[in-house]
Design an enzyme around this catalytic site. Sequence first.
Site, PDB file in Angstrom:
ATOM      1  N   SER A 183       0.901  -1.257   0.143  1.00 33.12           N
ATOM      2  CA  SER A 183      -0.004  -0.102   0.078  1.00 33.12           C
ATOM      3  C   SER A 183       0.776   1.225   0.017  1.00 33.12           C
ATOM      4  O   SER A 183       1.844   1.180   0.759  1.00 33.12           O
ATOM      5  CB  SER A 183      -0.881   0.021   1.212  1.00 33.12           C
ATOM      6  OG  SER A 183      -1.966   1.147   1.275  1.00 33.12           O
ATOM      7  N   GLU A 184       0.340   2.359  -0.950  1.00 41.81           N
ATOM      8  CA  GLU A 184       1.561   3.136  -1.152  1.00 41.81           C
ATOM      9  C   GLU A 184       1.663   4.264   0.137  1.00 41.81           C
ATOM     10  O   GLU A 184       2.670   5.049   0.112  1.00 41.81           O
ATOM     11  CB  GLU A 184       1.328   4.165  -2.246  1.00 41.81           C
ATOM     12  CG  GLU A 184      -0.227   4.890  -2.049  1.00 41.81           C
ATOM     13  CD  GLU A 184      -1.206   4.267  -2.997  1.00 41.81           C
ATOM     14  OE1 GLU A 184      -1.206   2.924  -2.907  1.00 41.81           O
ATOM     15  OE2 GLU A 184      -1.981   4.800  -3.398  1.00 41.81           O
TER      16      GLU A 184
END
Lengths: 227, 227, 224, 224
Positions: B47-48
């Site tokens: 997840s960024e």
Amino acid sequence: MQPLNRTQIAWRAAQDLQDGMVVNLGIGMPVHCSDYIPAGRELVIQSENGVIGAGPEATAEAADADLVDAGSRRITIAPGGTVIDSAWSFAMIRGGHIDVTVLGAFEVAANGDLANWDSRIPDKGPLVGGAMDLAASAKSVWVMMEHNTRSGGPRLLDACTLPLTAPGCVKRVYTDLAVIEVTPEGFLVHEVLEGLSHAALQARSGATLRFAPDCGVLRAPDLTDED
Amino acid sequence: MQPLNRTQIAWRAAQDLQDGMVVNLGIGMPVHCSDYIPAGRELVIQSENGVIGAGPEATAEAADADLVDAGSRRITIAPGGTVIDSAWSFAMIRGGHIDVTVLGAFEVAANGDLANWDSRIPDKGPLVGGAMDLAASAKSVWVMMEHNTRSGGPRLLDACTLPLTAPGCVKRVYTDLAVIEVTPEGFLVHEVLEGLSHAALQARSGATLRFAPDCGVLRAPDLTDED
Amino acid sequence: MAIDKRVASAAAAVADVADGARVMISGFGGAGFANDLVLALRDRGARGLTIIVNSATHPLSFTHTLIEAGLVAHVICSAARGRGKGLSVFEQLYKDGKIGLEVLPQGTFAECIRAGGAGIPAFYTPSGYGTDLTRGKETRRFGGRDYVLEEAIQADVALVRADMADRFGNLTFRHAQKNFGPAMATAARLTIAEVRVVQETPIAPERVELPGVYVQRLVVAGGA
Amino acid sequence: MAIDKRVASAAAAVADVADGARVMISGFGGAGFANDLVLALRDRGARGLTIIVNSATHPLSFTHTLIEAGLVAHVICSAARGRGKGLSVFEQLYKDGKIGLEVLPQGTFAECIRAGGAGIPAFYTPSGYGTDLTRGKETRRFGGRDYVLEEAIQADVALVRADMADRFGNLTFRHAQKNFGPAMATAARLTIAEVRVVQETPIAPERVELPGVYVQRLVVAGGA
């Protein structure tokens, strides 16, 4: 008085390190500054291999091959210390987060140019290490070196003769004979060894020296040369 | 057969995620891919916001306000997971360490151009987030979207009409009607919804479709639309 | 003198933030917002601020209170859209031309801040190449691929949320609380960390996530 | 299938390193040398290698064995001086024009590798500006200061020493063992980590110092 030995020069520079400073000490002579920080001052020694908060050299029993400084000395971590990787360590250096770096040098010019990386030994490989990064980006670059070369030539010069480490970066020079500030108008002497005349110091320098109105006496305690 | 709902599209894309892949799932519909990864496959969901190895959404009891994904969902960390900071997370993305990113989109062009960031709501502020970084640098960009807009217009186009997220980046498109590869020669259809003719799919598309010789049937299990 | 970066309150910590200051604020995805410090900054009332924050409108961040109080002249972010259909205060000001806005891809935003703390004045990135967002920016080809030149972002103050601290300013973060905090702390002249607890003993070397070198002031959250 | 990056031996781990490969080797200041892997690479015998290592001559690193075995065509480093007065094998080859050499300031060396792993093809740095070392390189002024343009460094293989690993390839480092390992791991297509131990349970999230995403193969040191 005798010229300061190398340990005494380190002692003298260490007296000017202030509370809370983040300080990088160059390999060789400068690392010994950490042994002479005035009692009660707490500062952070950064070693460019990533040890942030380097402590004293480890005892033989406590020495750990994985806990070294940039000079391969087996050291300890001071309270509050940590270790970061090299990319981050130099991000810290280049980002201007080092208050003072104390570096050895071959030559310093009146405009602050520093030459400390290439001793031009025939055919030996070049050795740069982290000096260029430190010289370019520490908030304040201090140099400690003998005032003269072994053959008696000056190391304080109008212009460096050896390849530069960084232009215009040096703020202070600690030698065995004097403490010198590098100002926009060139070298300004703040302390001179007891018994050495201003004229004699000038004669041993390769650039014009000015002397501060309150120019004092360079003194250091008796210390054995460790280096 | 009915067109796939959004959950079924996520299911279909998830079937193509392979063992060991590092996968980033876009906010909204794509994150649901992680619920439908075939049993026995182990992969790493990035997840960024820096969660490397994101696990399923947390139960109400286990939810932790500090453990969220880029879409502000309260999640868990999968075995082997960790959390890095945003600068590092995007260094990972930009450095090409993400095998696949699955993103929502408004439009995809036959040359792989992607438009998914600006829905042009009058006076609303622009919302870019991490889509441009993911689109530019993931090894493979997959898009999941409805085949047509609410008004029936095509989303597969010769050229995007909306502002681009990145040029020439999309490799695959999963819609409610088909699975399409983006090739140097344009759209190549690999699966079409049962009962939908190639001509009917072409009629609902804004660019020429080619059909793979082994073009198959797009099927998905019954799944309630979660989105 | 022993290093000790604790200050008495969030109000004291931001008391010298000046008009026109560039202020970074951590937080993303619901975690890591330095909300005590943001509220103290609002109460401080310094005007004409430039706010550097990932989202100008995240409902769990109190960044919007600075904007609503009329203290913000300019925003640099990657997300500037309010959640509802109507316009947020920020969006209304933006529509009316009363607030400046620079939007960057989130990775570029993060890397510009990292560069600001790392002594890198500018770098090339593939993100945003060929899009409206980078129109007018310098581009260059390396190895057959096109990149955009982006310049570093620095700030006068960074307001950073973390979990634990010690008197040296060393920080740990809980989970996704980390996000922009570490990079922002490196890129500001003055970094103020708002933490759950300042422990009396130093954080173990291997648990430090941000060295105290980057932190000038510490405030305990909820302790103001 | 469960992710498991362990391979049987250092020899197996480097068996497909090809002639002409660009190889990064971790280690600095006496710590963090991936020496088992370096010796395995020497035994593998791939020729014409480009070696990317901080020091070409550190006595505790076995990098010199690759050079002595005649496998190295080119070296990129920040330190290339042997300790003694005489010439090391490396220095003799360099004198004779039989080995290529590129020397960078250590911080530039580190940042080029970090950039190589971070998708940044080039960046500006103040280090080395105005010196012989950067002569001929492009320079540019930002904010009244001069900088040098430096390009990213990538590699085919990174040989990295770490302390603990788990099957996912997550790594921890002991103290100053860290140095160039994390950055090099990000900048190579194939990263092989040599570790003290691969533990059966995953490393706790907050103890992971390098995510396994960057590591493809794991070898237990001394286990070859």
